[in-house]
Write a protein that holds these residues in place. Sequence first.
Motif, short mmCIF file in Angstrom:
data_model
loop_
_atom_site.label_atom_id
_atom_site.label_comp_id
_atom_site.label_asym_id
_atom_site.label_seq_id
_atom_site.Cartn_x
_atom_site.Cartn_y
_atom_site.Cartn_z
N VAL A 55 53.31 -64.05 88.05
CA VAL A 55 54.40 -63.56 88.92
C VAL A 55 55.80 -63.70 88.30
N GLY A 56 55.96 -63.16 87.11
CA GLY A 56 57.27 -63.11 86.49
C GLY A 56 57.72 -64.36 85.77
N HIS A 57 56.82 -65.33 85.62
CA HIS A 57 57.16 -66.58 84.95
C HIS A 57 56.13 -66.89 83.87
N ALA A 58 56.60 -67.21 82.68
CA ALA A 58 55.71 -67.73 81.65
C ALA A 58 55.44 -69.18 82.04
N ILE A 59 54.16 -69.52 82.22
CA ILE A 59 53.84 -70.86 82.72
C ILE A 59 53.18 -71.74 81.67
N GLY A 60 52.95 -71.19 80.47
CA GLY A 60 52.36 -71.98 79.41
C GLY A 60 52.19 -71.17 78.15
N LEU A 61 51.91 -71.87 77.06
CA LEU A 61 51.63 -71.23 75.78
C LEU A 61 50.13 -71.11 75.61
N LEU A 62 49.70 -70.13 74.82
CA LEU A 62 48.28 -69.90 74.61
C LEU A 62 48.02 -69.71 73.13
N ASP A 63 46.93 -70.30 72.66
CA ASP A 63 46.50 -70.13 71.28
C ASP A 63 46.30 -68.63 71.01
#
Length: 89
Positions: free
Chosen positions: A47-55
């Motif tokens: 919903v419009g927010h980056a909530i974490g990083l992903l490999d």
Amino acid sequence: MCLAIPALLVERLSDDQGLIDLGGIRKSVSLALVPEAVVGDYVIVHVGHAIGLLDPEEAQHTLAIFAELERSADNTDAAVARGRLVPAP
């Protein structure tokens, strides 16, 4: 139920915002929760927010699954249009 999707960060903008790319669709999202994100990182967007990083490998795997689901849905829609399948009520 929540859905978060991986997207590629293509540009950092001002005020904790970033431009993401998801299959050619670009959108501005908040990076306030992942201030360490840099251009080229994959972020999980909800919903419009980056909530974490992903490999990157995991992101590519997830995006490949989404693409397969889309192809499957397109094939099902085509079969319904040709009268080979009857849509569920």
